[in-house]
Design a protein around this motif. Structure first.
Motif, PDB file in Angstrom:
ATOM      1  N   SER A  10      -4.619 -47.197  38.690  1.00  0.00           N
ATOM      2  CA  SER A  10      -3.745 -48.578  38.871  1.00  0.00           C
ATOM      3  C   SER A  10      -4.282 -49.600  38.357  1.00  0.00           C
ATOM      4  CB  SER A  10      -3.740 -48.554  40.439  1.00  0.00           C
ATOM      5  OG  SER A  10      -2.936 -47.573  41.169  1.00  0.00           O
ATOM      6  N   TYR A  11      -3.558 -50.870  38.154  1.00  0.00           N
ATOM      7  CA  TYR A  11      -4.174 -51.843  37.815  1.00  0.00           C
ATOM      8  C   TYR A  11      -3.487 -52.917  38.916  1.00  0.00           C
ATOM      9  CZ  TYR A  11      -5.080 -50.307  33.002  1.00  0.00           C
ATOM     10  OH  TYR A  11      -5.421 -49.763  31.937  1.00  0.00           O
ATOM     11  N   GLY A  12      -4.460 -53.250  39.750  1.00  0.00           N
ATOM     12  CA  GLY A  12      -4.023 -53.808  40.847  1.00  0.00           C
ATOM     13  C   GLY A  12      -2.821 -53.049  41.700  1.00  0.00           C
ATOM     14  N   GLY A  37       3.017 -48.772  25.871  1.00  0.00           N
ATOM     15  CA  GLY A  37       3.182 -49.228  27.266  1.00  0.00           C
ATOM     16  C   GLY A  37       3.420 -47.908  28.179  1.00  0.00           C
ATOM     17  N   ALA A  38       3.587 -46.799  27.801  1.00  0.00           N
ATOM     18  CA  ALA A  38       3.603 -45.486  28.387  1.00  0.00           C
ATOM     19  C   ALA A  38       2.529 -45.200  29.291  1.00  0.00           C
ATOM     20  CB  ALA A  38       3.892 -44.453  27.731  1.00  0.00           C
ATOM     21  N   GLY A  39       1.141 -45.570  28.856  1.00  0.00           N
ATOM     22  CA  GLY A  39      -0.058 -45.385  29.579  1.00  0.00           C
ATOM     23  C   GLY A  39      -1.017 -44.293  28.811  1.00  0.00           C
ATOM     24  N   LYS A  40      -0.670 -44.271  27.544  1.00  0.00           N
ATOM     25  CA  LYS A  40      -1.582 -43.224  26.666  1.00  0.00           C
ATOM     26  C   LYS A  40      -3.160 -43.743  26.602  1.00  0.00           C
ATOM     27  CE  LYS A  40       0.979 -43.790  23.094  1.00  0.00           C
ATOM     28  NZ  LYS A  40       1.778 -44.682  23.265  1.00  0.00           N
ATOM     29  N   THR A  41      -3.132 -45.355  26.196  1.00  0.00           N
ATOM     30  CA  THR A  41      -4.474 -45.750  26.075  1.00  0.00           C
ATOM     31  C   THR A  41      -5.271 -45.583  27.391  1.00  0.00           C
ATOM     32  OG1 THR A  41      -3.883 -46.929  24.105  1.00  0.00           O
ATOM     33  CG2 THR A  41      -5.827 -47.744  25.386  1.00  0.00           C
ATOM     34  N   THR A  42      -4.519 -46.007  28.578  1.00  0.00           N
ATOM     35  CA  THR A  42      -5.068 -46.078  29.912  1.00  0.00           C
ATOM     36  C   THR A  42      -5.865 -44.562  30.081  1.00  0.00           C
ATOM     37  OG1 THR A  42      -3.654 -47.663  30.801  1.00  0.00           O
ATOM     38  CG2 THR A  42      -4.711 -46.374  32.430  1.00  0.00           C
ATOM     39  N   ILE A  43      -5.020 -43.637  29.738  1.00  0.00           N
ATOM     40  CA  ILE A  43      -5.522 -42.116  30.155  1.00  0.00           C
ATOM     41  C   ILE A  43      -7.036 -41.875  29.367  1.00  0.00           C
ATOM     42  CG2 ILE A  43      -5.140 -39.852  29.672  1.00  0.00           C
ATOM     43  CD1 ILE A  43      -2.208 -40.223  30.554  1.00  0.00           C
ATOM     44  N   LEU A  44      -6.981 -42.554  28.011  1.00  0.00           N
ATOM     45  CA  LEU A  44      -8.087 -42.007  27.359  1.00  0.00           C
ATOM     46  C   LEU A  44      -9.060 -42.997  27.837  1.00  0.00           C
ATOM     47  CD1 LEU A  44      -7.315 -42.019  23.460  1.00  0.00           C
ATOM     48  CD2 LEU A  44      -7.327 -40.260  25.236  1.00  0.00           C
ATOM     49  N   HIS A  45      -8.894 -44.208  28.441  1.00  0.00           N
ATOM     50  CA  HIS A  45     -10.012 -45.115  29.026  1.00  0.00           C
ATOM     51  C   HIS A  45     -10.432 -44.639  30.157  1.00  0.00           C
ATOM     52  CE1 HIS A  45      -8.811 -49.053  26.590  1.00  0.00           C
ATOM     53  NE2 HIS A  45      -9.354 -48.181  25.784  1.00  0.00           N
ATOM     54  N   LYS A  51     -12.184 -47.283  32.229  1.00  0.00           N
ATOM     55  CA  LYS A  51     -11.231 -47.521  33.411  1.00  0.00           C
ATOM     56  C   LYS A  51     -11.498 -46.596  34.756  1.00  0.00           C
ATOM     57  CE  LYS A  51      -7.815 -49.188  35.528  1.00  0.00           C
ATOM     58  NZ  LYS A  51      -8.050 -50.543  36.466  1.00  0.00           N
ATOM     59  N   LYS A  52     -11.469 -47.240  35.907  1.00  0.00           N
ATOM     60  CA  LYS A  52     -11.737 -46.143  36.959  1.00  0.00           C
ATOM     61  C   LYS A  52     -10.347 -45.694  37.269  1.00  0.00           C
ATOM     62  CE  LYS A  52     -16.153 -46.957  37.962  1.00  0.00           C
ATOM     63  NZ  LYS A  52     -17.053 -45.942  38.000  1.00  0.00           N
ATOM     64  N   ALA A  53     -10.484 -44.507  37.872  1.00  0.00           N
ATOM     65  CA  ALA A  53      -9.345 -43.665  38.232  1.00  0.00           C
ATOM     66  C   ALA A  53      -9.279 -44.200  39.818  1.00  0.00           C
ATOM     67  CB  ALA A  53      -9.193 -42.178  38.007  1.00  0.00           C
ATOM     68  N   THR A  54      -7.761 -44.092  40.222  1.00  0.00           N
ATOM     69  CA  THR A  54      -7.535 -44.209  41.889  1.00  0.00           C
ATOM     70  C   THR A  54      -7.814 -42.879  42.237  1.00  0.00           C
ATOM     71  OG1 THR A  54      -5.925 -45.670  41.192  1.00  0.00           O
ATOM     72  CG2 THR A  54      -5.731 -44.740  43.232  1.00  0.00           C
ATOM     73  N   SER A  55      -7.447 -41.906  41.795  1.00  0.00           N
ATOM     74  CA  SER A  55      -7.644 -40.470  42.150  1.00  0.00           C
ATOM     75  C   SER A  55      -7.491 -39.409  41.104  1.00  0.00           C
ATOM     76  CB  SER A  55      -6.878 -40.074  43.384  1.00  0.00           C
ATOM     77  OG  SER A  55      -5.232 -40.099  42.983  1.00  0.00           O
ATOM     78  N   GLY A  56      -7.785 -38.201  41.450  1.00  0.00           N
ATOM     79  CA  GLY A  56      -7.803 -36.927  40.367  1.00  0.00           C
ATOM     80  C   GLY A  56      -8.929 -36.579  39.853  1.00  0.00           C
ATOM     81  N   GLU A  57      -8.937 -35.659  38.953  1.00  0.00           N
ATOM     82  CA  GLU A  57     -10.284 -35.005  38.299  1.00  0.00           C
ATOM     83  C   GLU A  57     -10.186 -35.159  36.879  1.00  0.00           C
ATOM     84  OE1 GLU A  57     -10.199 -31.132  40.059  1.00  0.00           O
ATOM     85  OE2 GLU A  57     -11.211 -31.626  41.728  1.00  0.00           O
ATOM     86  N   VAL A  58     -11.255 -35.264  36.147  1.00  0.00           N
ATOM     87  CA  VAL A  58     -11.293 -35.248  34.770  1.00  0.00           C
ATOM     88  C   VAL A  58     -12.690 -34.378  34.439  1.00  0.00           C
ATOM     89  CG1 VAL A  58     -11.652 -36.336  32.574  1.00  0.00           C
ATOM     90  CG2 VAL A  58     -10.325 -37.363  34.432  1.00  0.00           C
ATOM     91  N   PHE A  59     -12.536 -33.179  34.012  1.00  0.00           N
ATOM     92  CA  PHE A  59     -13.786 -32.300  33.857  1.00  0.00           C
ATOM     93  C   PHE A  59     -13.952 -31.959  32.121  1.00  0.00           C
ATOM     94  CE2 PHE A  59     -13.416 -31.626  38.400  1.00  0.00           C
ATOM     95  CZ  PHE A  59     -14.631 -31.447  38.695  1.00  0.00           C
ATOM     96  N   LEU A  60     -15.181 -32.100  31.695  1.00  0.00           N
ATOM     97  CA  LEU A  60     -15.340 -31.738  30.368  1.00  0.00           C
ATOM     98  C   LEU A  60     -16.561 -30.612  30.489  1.00  0.00           C
ATOM     99  CD1 LEU A  60     -15.237 -32.238  27.303  1.00  0.00           C
ATOM    100  CD2 LEU A  60     -17.167 -33.975  27.501  1.00  0.00           C
ATOM    101  N   GLU A  61     -16.040 -29.686  30.196  1.00  0.00           N
ATOM    102  CA  GLU A  61     -16.936 -28.587  30.099  1.00  0.00           C
ATOM    103  C   GLU A  61     -17.780 -28.330  31.525  1.00  0.00           C
ATOM    104  OE1 GLU A  61     -16.797 -26.401  27.883  1.00  0.00           O
ATOM    105  OE2 GLU A  61     -17.278 -26.627  26.012  1.00  0.00           O
ATOM    106  N   GLY A  62     -16.860 -28.524  32.440  1.00  0.00           N
ATOM    107  CA  GLY A  62     -17.599 -28.394  33.877  1.00  0.00           C
ATOM    108  C   GLY A  62     -18.140 -29.501  34.557  1.00  0.00           C
TER     109      GLY A  62
END
Length: 234
Positions: A10-12, A37-45, A51-62
């Motif tokens: 989220s942004y605010g 504006g679909a959110g592609k760059t936000t996902i990479l960031h 960029k801080k996530a509101t929730s969820g998980e991102v794992f790289l090799e565990g």
């Protein structure tokens, strides 16, 4: 290798990314396509800790990237080629490449790897003493990719590498991306040029207003009527 699960950002008060899940397996090129504006760059960031996530998980090799210091993520084998290149314009081409290896201490190998970058991008070798800001747009994109290569990543995140380039240079950049992949680099590619992105990818995800609305084999998507109408101008 890279697994994103139920990512929300989220942004605010604006909920930009909605429960996005995606995977990139070792050796793949995976394309993330969608309108501006679909959110592609936000996902990479978010993946790279910018960029801080509101929730969820991102794992790289565990390893959970959402709880990892962003400065340490590059040491885990991930490199980010940002939108707009973000090269150091006042520094020389060679100095930009050396900065790409800042996490490394093997000076002799670094020198060899710079020569390896030059073998991929001969024009950079011709201009190695020039200030990076004096390069053409295509040459700056080559430098941004070369700088990312210098950290010796296992996976490279590329954000709009074709932006602002002529059709001839776009073909050259995409050929280089394929060459890197053939040499063992795993790639997550964010790109508005959907036709080119799908033509070199193994798999792809389509993002609309922060939601994944389609995923699958990239060649199947190239033939899909909905994708053709919405993203390929056909």
């Amino acid at each position: 290798m890279l697994k994103v699960t139920n990512l929300n950002v989220s942004y605010g008060a604006i909920h930009a990314i909605h429960n996005v899940s995606l995977e990139v397996h070792q050796g793949e090129i995976v394309s993330l396509i969608g309108a501006n504006g679909a959110g592609k760059t936000t996902i990479l960031h978010t993946i790279t800790g910018l960029k801080k996530a509101t929730s969820g998980e991102v794992f790289l090799e565990g390893t959970n990237l959402l709880t990892t210091d962003p400065a340490k993520i590059v040491t885990l084998g991930m490199a980010h080629v940002p939108e707009g290149r973000r090269i150091f314009s006042q520094m020389t081409v060679k100095e930009n490449l050396e900065i790409g290896a800042f996490i490394r201490g093997d000076n002799e190998q670094i020198a060899q790897d710079i020569e390896q970058v030059y073998s991929h991008f001969p024009r950079l070798k011709e201009r190695y003493k020039q200030a990076a800001g004096t390069l053409s747009g295509g040459e700056q994109q080559m430098l941004a990719i070369g700088r990312a290569m210098m950290s010796k990543p296992q996976i490279m995140l590329m954000d709009e590498p074709s932006m602002g380039l002529s059709p001839l240079l776009v073909k050259e950049i995409f050929h280089i991306i394929q060459e890197l992949n053939h040499n063992g680099m795993t790639i997550l590619l964010v790109e508005q040029n959907a036709k080119m992105a799908l033509s070199i990818a193994n798999r792809a995800y389509v993002l609309e207003t922060g939601n994944v609305v389609m995923e699958g084999n990239a060649q199947d998507m190239l033939a899909d009527d909905k994708v053709k109408k919405a993203y390929l101008g056909l």
